[in-house]
Design an enzyme around this catalytic site. Structure first.
Site: not given
Length: 1265
Positions: A521, A477-478
């Site tokens: 994301d 995950d960003i």
């Protein structure tokens, strides 16, 4: 961003714990259908005629017609709706359920999908470990509930699951969108390539001038404008032309030998003339040997043809100058033979054939005029000769032109088939690459096999699920993506995501990981799919390290504090696709759920792994305790021991260095540097450098060097090159021996013969017209040279009327608009039926043949030898030509008065009957649709009848002519005043010559007919093979397209498949007003369990598959055509409307109302499923409207997504909703309330990221009026 995402099994925390990430879930399909929507409903009325006023009566009629059309349209839509309900009811409705009718409360309004009660009862909760009825259901359903074996790529049998309904429904294919093709004409013949190219009802010329041009057009043949194409055409028919040339040489040798025999049989012999004929035979034989040598090339064909024409001209001159009883009719038969064979058997262009025919005719006429200038009857003979030669040239043109046109048309159609096949092959390769970039090969191949397979109507849909043990799952995950996205425009956001995930895709390929999905994301992939790997944990750890390094570059460039949070777990997964529409490859299992929570409980810039993953790493990485339970409730609840990767050990560093060195050496050996990876690289043009990994090869990727070289080739050159190779490779002798019988020239396979016999020759009218023209020439010849009689005129008039009628009916086929329907139908029945056209052709030839010799019976048949013997009181054996000159009756060739005291006129030129019969034989050869065996039988019958007439009842006619011709050639001026009969030339009797020359003609015409039919059949066979290959490629292309359009929107797929698009062109668009829906089964996680009794959860997924399939069938209904299914994530169903111009209704907002109706339909459907499956699934639905950004991200695996605040809020409406209720925003409320939908205010709801929002519940549609 934090929190778990539902990418794993249905019922994982994604449906509850991470709703904020649903904003980027997306894969919407833009409708490209033929049903454009108009606000307020579609109305169709009559247009007002220009220049006239519309009366009230006319207005009333128009309004009535509009009402009737609207009523018919409503009935049609209602019928389609009922049919859709019946398809859905096949699985859900039991025998004890009430029928679907007007009194059924569940049949009105929304059209439910019913499942058999027993099926749901026997499945119920048992398949998920809640009972013991599963085995009974499996036995009753006739299928196994076991998942297909891992790695299986078979068809229906490989999966073991029960197949369901027709394949168009099974695979979620919307039939109403594929009706662009016109239906075939009922009377058209099917099955044969080439088909019926004739006129049809409603098409064709509009006037007499156009009709005449259409008739003339069929005799036109021009050289191809491209020299390269013309050379290919010559190569295409080179072997056949070579065979034809050899055949012509053989018959010319035969004719020369016949001429030599005739000359040798009559004294005196002239050696120079004999030497010329013998030399011609020798030259032709030498040429025949040279033409059949392997060194004989296509370029030598023209030279050989013109050399042969020169030899023929020499033989013509020598034959006419040979010493013989002079006569203007001598040599006509071989002149006709030479002219016709040059047109038909000599492979030269029309100009050369016409010039040769005219030159041969002129030579005969000139020499005849010079040698017989003193004959007072010469004019009649010359006129007859001109008519005969003119007819021969015209018949030659009528035979040469259609044959050449047919050959060129066959070549062109074959080339077009090859061109279409190669075009389809190129498109198919693009579709394959695009398809296999989204689905693994084994899944895609199994789906295509199921499309093609005939499936039985069974209870449950096939589920494409496979189980894989020993894999590692990575979730990343960003962190900080929200702040990054807030600083970007729509295009910049798409470009940023495309660039970032393109790097991730490349890293996944290098680390032997298979990217599964992109969720906003969040990026997750699996190692060990589709092929098992022992180092799957190492691959995921290395992938995580590379991703953290890659995100650091983004952080440096953008200046935004973004980082990666990576979680990894190893275990078991179920992989495949669910539903009928918008497939996306996904993985499910409790281990996937755990991996998802490992990412949620991880730390930014660190790799968070479980103990299971650590056990596969073999101590190659230094770790420290992760304490994931402190950051994630799921990990704490399940007591998951976690670790954080510190660094790799020295041993691992050395291994990585060695691998990097090997990669550099491999790169240097290739000779060029790997291309720079960027977002602008189209996904199917980039294969991760200079090589393709084994996994990607298994998924259908090719070497980029080969592909780029292939795409850079000119399509036209590629077609010509392919055709050239095919021409060189084909063997005419092998094709004949394998497929065609040697003598009959029929196909060995009955199906091939049936297809060939169904071909329609639309030039039949021209054949009949040409034969009728031959009849007219024969009439003129007979009228010119034969004494007139009443019988002659009446017979010719009768035949003329009959042939005019036949020509008229046959030509109507080419000029259908000029004549009434019954005549058109009669013409079609004749032309389109091979039997009927053959019978009409035989009838025409019979009339022509009868007209050629029937006047013979009106001529004087008395024996001139007997009359002269009686007059001179000698025996008939002592009578010679001088007795004719000394006769008191003053007999001569020009005298038509009957001799020997008979009233019948004298026919002194009976050889013209033979020449007329030769013309009738030429008319027989004009009919190309008659088989060579049929022509042979017909010509032998003509020969037999005529020879019997000549040799039995009318033999004296020819004996008398021989005597008169010899007498006419005697020159008494060179007798030196003596009374003795001077020495004179003799000739072979006509009764001997006639059968020989007719036999030579029959043989030559049969060889020509065999050559024409053999060529036509080989062309048909080759074209059929090309057509079948093209159809197979198009069928495969259709399978790929149907699968592809069920994965990506049609306009998106077309964008990526377009050859003319730029490599740096991204796909994105801004949508003004889109309605978005999220519908989730809130308690499905409680239903999903992994037990041995339910095949480790596969049967729970089967239940979810059936529910999603019902939803997919509902969204396929015509009234929901404005809606697009975006995707399913776990047990959440996402749809939207108004994503393109064809579905967006700016004025009437019908796309918004359609989505609201769809949401209510899903609620009702879920209630009915619960009722018949004895479950208690609770569905929450959230709706919102507003602007969104749609685009495609992912270089290797394109994924269509929609982004924006509208999507985020719609997701929040679902996650903050109430079970069994539909929650909408204020914007949605205003539109629906204005259309009298039933809503109630829920009040203020706290929404993450938005604060407090006023929301409403949708309770029902507009009240019924």
């Amino acid at each position: 961003m934090s929190g778990p995402r539902s990418a794993s099994p249905p019922g994982c925390a994604a449906t509850r714990g991470g709703p904020e990430h649903r904003a980027a879930w997306g894969e919407a399909e833009a409708r490209a259908n033929g049903h454009p929507h108009a606000a307020g409903g579609a109305t169709r009325g009559c247009s007002k005629k220009p220049g006239g006023a519309v009366t009230p009566q006319l207005q009333q009629q128009q309004q009535q017609q509009q009402h009737e059309q609207q009523h018919e349209q409503q009935q049609h839509e209602q019928q389609q709706h009922v049919q859709q309900q019946q398809r859905l009811a096949k699985r859900w409705r039991g025998d004890d359920d009430p029928p679907l009718g007007g009194d059924d409360p569940l049949a009105g309004g929304f059209g439910f999908s019913f499942r058999s009660r027993s099926a749901w009862q026997e499945r119920g909760g048992d398949d998920c470990g809640r009972g013991s009825r599963r085995r009974r259901r499996g036995a009753a359903g006739g299928g196994s509930s076991r998942a297909p074996p891992a790695g299986g790529g078979g068809g229906p049998a490989a999966a073991g699951g029960a197949e369901v309904r027709p394949r168009s429904v099974e695979l979620g294919l919307d039939e109403r969108r594929g009706r662009g093709r016109a239906e075939p004409e009922p009377e058209a013949e099917a099955g044969a390539p080439g088909g019926d190219r004739g006129a049809r009802d409603g098409d064709g010329p509009a006037g007499p001038g156009a009709c005449c041009r259409a008739l003339l057009q069929i005799f036109r043949s021009k050289k191809f404008p491209s020299d390269k194409l013309e050379r290919l055409y010559q190569r295409y028919f080179f072997r056949l032309n070579q065979s034809s040339l050899t055949m012509l040489m053989a018959v010319l040798v035969l004719v020369c030998l016949v001429m030599l025999a005739f000359h040798a049989a009559r004294p005196p012999l002239r050696l120079p003339h004999l030497a010329v004929l013998a030399a011609a035979v020798g030259v032709i034989l030498v040429m025949a040997v040279l033409c059949n040598r392997a060194a004989f090339h296509q370029d030598h064909m023209g030279l050989a043809c013109y050399a042969l024409i020169a030899v023929v001209l020499a033989v013509q001159v020598v034959g006419l100058l040979l010493p013989q009883p002079r006569s203007a009719s001598e040599g006509i038969w071989w002149t006709v033979f030479f002219i016709y064979t040059i047109y038909t058997l000599l492979p030269v262009r029309m100009r050369a054939a016409v010039l040769s025919g005219v030159l041969l005719s002129a030579l005969h006429l000139a020499i005849a005029l010079r040698a017989n200038a003193q004959d007072r009857f010469l004019l009649k003979q010359l006129v007859s000769n001109v008519l005969i030669f003119s007819c021969t040239n015209i018949v030659g043109v009528c035979t040469h032109y259609p044959a050449e046109v047919s050959q060129r048309q066959a070549f062109q159609e074959t080339r077009e088939c090859i061109q279409a096949r190669l075009h389809s092959q190129r498109e198919n390769q693009q579709q394959e690459r695009l398809l296999l970039s989204v689905l693994p090969r084994h899944v895609a191949m199994e789906m295509k096999a199921d499309i093609n397979a005939k499936q039985e109507d069974m209870m449950f849909h096939k589920i494409y699920i496979q189980k894989h043990d020993n894999v590692s799952i990575l979730f990343a995950d960003i962190e900080g993506f929200t702040s990054l996205a807030s600083q970007c425009t729509a295009q910049e956001l798409v470009m940023t995501l495309n660039e970032l995930f393109a790097r991730f895709d490349k890293l996944a390929a290098e680390n032997h990981c298979l990217r599964i999905k992109i969720l906003g994301d969040c990026y997750y992939c699996v190692s060990g799919l589709p092929e098992a790997r022992a180092d799957h944990a190492h691959c995921c750890v290395e992938m995580g390290m590379d991703m953290i390094e890659a995100i650091s570059l983004v952080r440096e460039v953008t200046g935004v504090n973004v980082n990666m949070r990576v979680g990894i777990h190893s275990g078991r997964v179920h992989c495949g696709v669910l539903g009928l529409r918008k497939w996306q490859f996904d993985v499910w299992s409790n281990d996937v759920t755990l991996a998802n929570h490992m990412e949620a409980g991880g730390k930014a810039g660190r790799i968070h792994i479980t103990k299971a993953t650590l056990s596969y790493l073999n101590g190659d990485y230094e770790v420290e305790p992760g304490c994931g339970g402190e950051r994630n409730a799921y990990l704490k609840e399940h007591s998951i021991e976690t670790f954080l990767i510190l660094r790799c050990t020295q041993k691992r560093k050395e291994e990585k260095a060695m691998i990097a060195k090997m990669n550099r050496q491999r790169t240097n050996s290739i000779g060029h540097n790997p291309p720079h990876w960027g977002a602008e690289r189209p996904f199917y043009n980039h294969l991760g450098g200079n090589q393709v990994s084994k996994e990607m090869k298994r998924m259908g990727f090719e070497d980029p060097k080969d592909k780029n070289a292939q795409e850079s080739a000119n399509p036209e050159d590629e077609v010509d090159e392919f055709l050239g190779r095919a021409i060189d490779a084909r063997s005419i002798d092998r094709l004949r021996s394998e497929h065609v019988r040697k003598f009959l020239l029929t196909f060995r396979e009955p199906d091939l013969e049936k297809k060939y016999s169904k071909q329609v020759d639309d030039r039949f009218g021209a054949y009949v017209a040409c034969a009728s023209l031959v009849f007219l020439f024969i009439c003129f010849v007979q009228i010119t040279i034969v004494p007139h009689s009443v019988f002659m005129l009446s017979f010719y008039l009768t035949c003329f009327l009959l042939l005019t009628l036949v020509v008229f009916v046959s030509v109507i086929y080419s000029c259908v608009k000029l004549f009434p329907g019954p005549l058109q139908s009669l013409s079609r029945k004749i032309v389109r039926s091979k039997t009927n056209s053959t019978l009409v052709g035989v009838f025409t030839i019979t009339l022509v043949f009868l007209s050629a010799f029937v006047n013979m019976f009106m001529c004087n048949s008395e024996d001139l030898l007997g009359c002269l013997a009686d007059e001179h009181n000698i025996s008939t054996s002592r009578v010679n030509a001088c007795h004719v000159a000394a006769s008191a009756a003053n007999l001569s060739l020009g005298d038509e008065q009957g001799f020997c005291g008979t009233p019948w006129p004298s026919c002194n030129f009976p050889e013209y009957f033979t020449y007329s019969v030769l013309l009738s034989l030429l008319a027989c050869s004009v009919f190309l649709q008659i088989s060579c065996i049929g022509k042979l039988v017909l010509m032998l019958a003509i020969e037999l009848i005529y020879v019997l007439v000549v040799e039995v009842p009318r033999v004296t006619l020819f004996d008398n002519a021989d005597l008169l011709v010899t007498a006419n050639a005697i020159d008494f001026n060179n007798n030196n005043g003596t009374s003795q009969c001077p020495e004179h030339a003799t000739k072979v009797a006509l009764k001997v010559v006639t059968p020989i020359i007719i036999s030579v003609f029959v043989l030559a015409l049969y060889l020509h007919a065999q050559q024409v039919e053999s060529t036509a059949r080989l062309d048909f066979l080759w074209k059929l093979q090309a057509t079948e290959e093209k159809e197979e490629m198009e069928e495969l292309q259709a399978y790929n397209r149907r699968l592809l359009h069920n994965i990506l929107p049609k306009d998106v797929a077309a964008h990526f498949l377009a050859r003319e698009r730029r490599n740096d062109e991204l796909y994105y668009q801004s949508c003004e007003c889109v309605a978005v829906m999220f519908a989730s089964i809130a308690n499905f996680s409680e239903f999903y369990v992994e037990l041995e009794a339910n095949n480790e959860g596969v049967e729970c997924l089967r239940v979810l598959n059936e529910i999603i399939a019902d939803f997919d069938e509902i969204i396929s209904e015509d009234r929901f055509r404005q809606l697009e299914k975006i995707k399913t994530i776990g047990s959440t169903y996402m749809a939207a409307s108004g994503l393109n111009d064809s579905t967006y209704d700016k004025v009437g907002k019908t796309h918004i109302k359609a989505l609201a109706d769809f949401a209510m339909k899903l609620m009702d459907q879920m209630k009915y499923i619960n009722e018949h499956s004895f479950n208690n699934f609770q569905m929450k639905i959230g709706l919102n409207i507003g602007p969104v950004v749609a685009g495609v991200i992912g270089a290797r695996k394109p994924q269509y997504d929609i982004w924006g605040n509208t999507v985020n809020v719609a997701s929040r409406m679902d996650s903050t909703g109430v079970p069994d209720r539909i929650q909408v925003t204020t914007d949605m409320y205003q539109v629906l309330a204005a259309n009298t939908y039933q809503l109630e205010c829920r009040g203020v709801v706290k929404v993450k990221g938005k604060g407090e929002m006023m929301t409403y519940f949708l309770n029902g549609g507009p009240p019924l009026s």
